[in-house]
Design a protein around this motif. Sequence first.
Motif, PDB file in Angstrom:
ATOM      1  N   VAL A 167      -9.956  22.241 -20.008  1.00  0.00           N
ATOM      2  CA  VAL A 167     -10.515  22.493 -21.202  1.00  0.00           C
ATOM      3  C   VAL A 167     -12.358  21.628 -21.046  1.00  0.00           C
ATOM      4  O   VAL A 167     -12.305  20.803 -20.204  1.00  0.00           O
ATOM      5  N   VAL A 168     -12.776  23.053 -21.502  1.00  0.00           N
ATOM      6  CA  VAL A 168     -14.022  22.010 -22.150  1.00  0.00           C
ATOM      7  C   VAL A 168     -14.742  21.469 -23.459  1.00  0.00           C
ATOM      8  O   VAL A 168     -14.419  21.378 -24.308  1.00  0.00           O
ATOM      9  N   ASP A 169     -14.747  19.693 -23.475  1.00  0.00           N
ATOM     10  CA  ASP A 169     -15.015  19.073 -24.510  1.00  0.00           C
ATOM     11  C   ASP A 169     -15.714  19.064 -25.371  1.00  0.00           C
ATOM     12  O   ASP A 169     -17.193  19.062 -24.500  1.00  0.00           O
ATOM     13  N   PRO A 170     -16.106  19.578 -26.919  1.00  0.00           N
ATOM     14  CA  PRO A 170     -17.227  20.086 -26.914  1.00  0.00           C
ATOM     15  C   PRO A 170     -18.149  19.215 -27.246  1.00  0.00           C
ATOM     16  O   PRO A 170     -19.189  19.591 -27.268  1.00  0.00           O
ATOM     17  N   ASP A 171     -17.671  17.871 -27.386  1.00  0.00           N
ATOM     18  CA  ASP A 171     -18.673  16.892 -27.349  1.00  0.00           C
ATOM     19  C   ASP A 171     -19.743  16.744 -25.837  1.00  0.00           C
ATOM     20  O   ASP A 171     -20.701  16.336 -26.017  1.00  0.00           O
ATOM     21  N   ALA A 173     -19.643  19.209 -24.069  1.00  0.00           N
ATOM     22  CA  ALA A 173     -20.992  20.292 -24.087  1.00  0.00           C
ATOM     23  C   ALA A 173     -21.834  20.078 -24.633  1.00  0.00           C
ATOM     24  O   ALA A 173     -23.054  20.646 -24.188  1.00  0.00           O
ATOM     25  N   GLN A 174     -22.244  19.170 -26.090  1.00  0.00           N
ATOM     26  CA  GLN A 174     -23.440  19.147 -26.054  1.00  0.00           C
ATOM     27  C   GLN A 174     -24.110  18.363 -25.842  1.00  0.00           C
ATOM     28  O   GLN A 174     -25.303  18.144 -25.489  1.00  0.00           O
ATOM     29  N   ASP A 175     -23.511  17.456 -25.315  1.00  0.00           N
ATOM     30  CA  ASP A 175     -23.908  16.231 -24.511  1.00  0.00           C
ATOM     31  C   ASP A 175     -25.130  16.736 -23.162  1.00  0.00           C
ATOM     32  O   ASP A 175     -25.855  16.975 -22.684  1.00  0.00           O
ATOM     33  N   SER A 176     -24.384  17.544 -22.812  1.00  0.00           N
ATOM     34  CA  SER A 176     -24.965  18.456 -21.202  1.00  0.00           C
ATOM     35  C   SER A 176     -25.757  19.260 -21.712  1.00  0.00           C
ATOM     36  O   SER A 176     -27.055  18.828 -21.238  1.00  0.00           O
ATOM     37  N   TRP A 177     -25.798  20.109 -22.902  1.00  0.00           N
ATOM     38  CA  TRP A 177     -27.481  20.944 -22.518  1.00  0.00           C
ATOM     39  C   TRP A 177     -28.237  19.872 -23.655  1.00  0.00           C
ATOM     40  O   TRP A 177     -29.107  20.315 -23.522  1.00  0.00           O
ATOM     41  N   ALA A 178     -28.005  19.045 -24.211  1.00  0.00           N
ATOM     42  CA  ALA A 178     -28.978  17.953 -24.921  1.00  0.00           C
ATOM     43  C   ALA A 178     -29.686  17.604 -23.741  1.00  0.00           C
ATOM     44  O   ALA A 178     -31.183  17.494 -23.786  1.00  0.00           O
ATOM     45  N   ASP A 179     -29.321  17.377 -22.011  1.00  0.00           N
ATOM     46  CA  ASP A 179     -30.121  16.807 -21.473  1.00  0.00           C
ATOM     47  C   ASP A 179     -30.889  17.832 -20.925  1.00  0.00           C
ATOM     48  O   ASP A 179     -31.856  17.011 -19.929  1.00  0.00           O
ATOM     49  N   LEU A 201     -17.626  28.296 -22.725  1.00  0.00           N
ATOM     50  CA  LEU A 201     -17.304  28.434 -24.284  1.00  0.00           C
ATOM     51  C   LEU A 201     -18.293  29.854 -24.293  1.00  0.00           C
ATOM     52  O   LEU A 201     -19.359  28.847 -25.063  1.00  0.00           O
ATOM     53  N   PRO A 202     -17.644  30.873 -24.778  1.00  0.00           N
ATOM     54  CA  PRO A 202     -18.624  31.582 -24.745  1.00  0.00           C
ATOM     55  C   PRO A 202     -20.100  32.036 -25.876  1.00  0.00           C
ATOM     56  O   PRO A 202     -20.692  32.311 -26.339  1.00  0.00           O
ATOM     57  N   ALA A 203     -19.495  31.396 -26.474  1.00  0.00           N
ATOM     58  CA  ALA A 203     -19.969  31.735 -28.725  1.00  0.00           C
ATOM     59  C   ALA A 203     -20.464  30.049 -28.645  1.00  0.00           C
ATOM     60  O   ALA A 203     -21.731  29.949 -29.627  1.00  0.00           O
ATOM     61  N   TRP A 204     -21.563  29.105 -27.550  1.00  0.00           N
ATOM     62  CA  TRP A 204     -21.874  27.971 -27.496  1.00  0.00           C
ATOM     63  C   TRP A 204     -23.138  28.533 -28.115  1.00  0.00           C
ATOM     64  O   TRP A 204     -23.670  27.468 -28.859  1.00  0.00           O
ATOM     65  N   ARG A 205     -23.828  29.453 -27.549  1.00  0.00           N
ATOM     66  CA  ARG A 205     -25.510  29.158 -28.351  1.00  0.00           C
ATOM     67  C   ARG A 205     -25.281  29.670 -29.241  1.00  0.00           C
ATOM     68  O   ARG A 205     -26.500  29.450 -30.121  1.00  0.00           O
ATOM     69  N   ALA A 206     -24.367  29.660 -30.062  1.00  0.00           N
ATOM     70  CA  ALA A 206     -24.553  29.932 -32.054  1.00  0.00           C
ATOM     71  C   ALA A 206     -24.064  28.739 -32.342  1.00  0.00           C
ATOM     72  O   ALA A 206     -24.393  28.375 -33.270  1.00  0.00           O
ATOM     73  N   GLU A 207     -23.446  27.650 -31.499  1.00  0.00           N
ATOM     74  CA  GLU A 207     -23.757  25.825 -32.513  1.00  0.00           C
ATOM     75  C   GLU A 207     -24.381  25.360 -32.920  1.00  0.00           C
ATOM     76  O   GLU A 207     -25.817  25.711 -32.033  1.00  0.00           O
ATOM     77  N   PRO A 208     -25.029  24.712 -34.080  1.00  0.00           N
ATOM     78  CA  PRO A 208     -25.976  23.821 -34.291  1.00  0.00           C
ATOM     79  C   PRO A 208     -26.411  22.928 -33.233  1.00  0.00           C
ATOM     80  O   PRO A 208     -27.920  23.104 -33.369  1.00  0.00           O
ATOM     81  N   TRP A 209     -26.416  22.338 -32.340  1.00  0.00           N
ATOM     82  CA  TRP A 209     -26.135  21.763 -31.654  1.00  0.00           C
ATOM     83  C   TRP A 209     -27.679  22.777 -30.600  1.00  0.00           C
ATOM     84  O   TRP A 209     -27.945  22.368 -29.686  1.00  0.00           O
TER      85      TRP A 209
END
Length: 212
Positions: A167-171, A173-179, A201-209
Motif C-alpha cells: 500500500v502507499v503510505d499517505p505521508d 504520497a504527500q511528500d512525493s507530490w511536494a517534491d 490513490l485515485p482520490a489524491w487530487r482532492a487532498e488538501p496537500w
Amino acid sequence: MSEELSRWYRSRLVVGPFTPFEVSELEDLEREIGLSLPQSYRSFLAAASGGSLPYAVRVPAGEPEPFQSFDDFYRLGRDDEGEYGWGTLLGEYRRSRDGWLASEVSLAGLLPIARNGGSDTLFLDLNPAAHGQLCAFVQGIPHPGYLSKGVFTKVADDFDVYLDSLVVDPDLAQDSWADVADSDSTDPWRRTVEEWLDKELPAWRAEPWAVA
C-alpha cells in the motif's frame, strides 16, 4: 546500470536505477547459499534488480506501527566498485551471517533482500518447508507510539503475494507530490509520480496537500 527513472512490475512502481540481470550471478548466489530462489522472486530480479519500491506492507505483530516500508531492494551481482558490497544480495547475505541479528534469530536459509532507512530488514525464506515465504525483522524503539521490542515475523506467503499486499503510505504520497508540484507538467518524474498516485490513490487530487 540503467538510468531509467522507473519501471512497472505487476502493477507496482519500481524506481531506478536498475542493474542488469545476469544468470551467472544468480547461479553464484544460489551456489553459495545452497538453496534455490523461487520463480516469483527470480522474475522480479530479471525485471527490476536493484530498484526501490515506494510502498509499505502490514507487518503482523507490528502494532503500534503495523505498516512498514522495505523500499530499498538489494541488487543482484556486484556494486559499482566491482565488489559484493552493501546493497548487493550476496554481500548482504554474507554480512548477515556474522551480524548481531544472527545471534538473536536463526537466519539459516534466509536471504536478506531489502531494508528501509531504519535498517529493518526483509528476508526471503529459502528453506524447503517454507520456500518462498517472506519474513521481516523490525527493530524496536523504546518510545511511546513505537514498537517497543524488535519482532521477527512472517509477512507474506510468496513474493507475488507480497507485491499484491503493498500500500502507499499517505505521508509518502504527500511528500512525493511536494517534491514535484512546482516542476513543469512535462517533467518525466512529475508525470511518473502523477501516474503512481492516480493508480494507487485515485482520490489524491482532492487532498488538501494536492490542491494547496
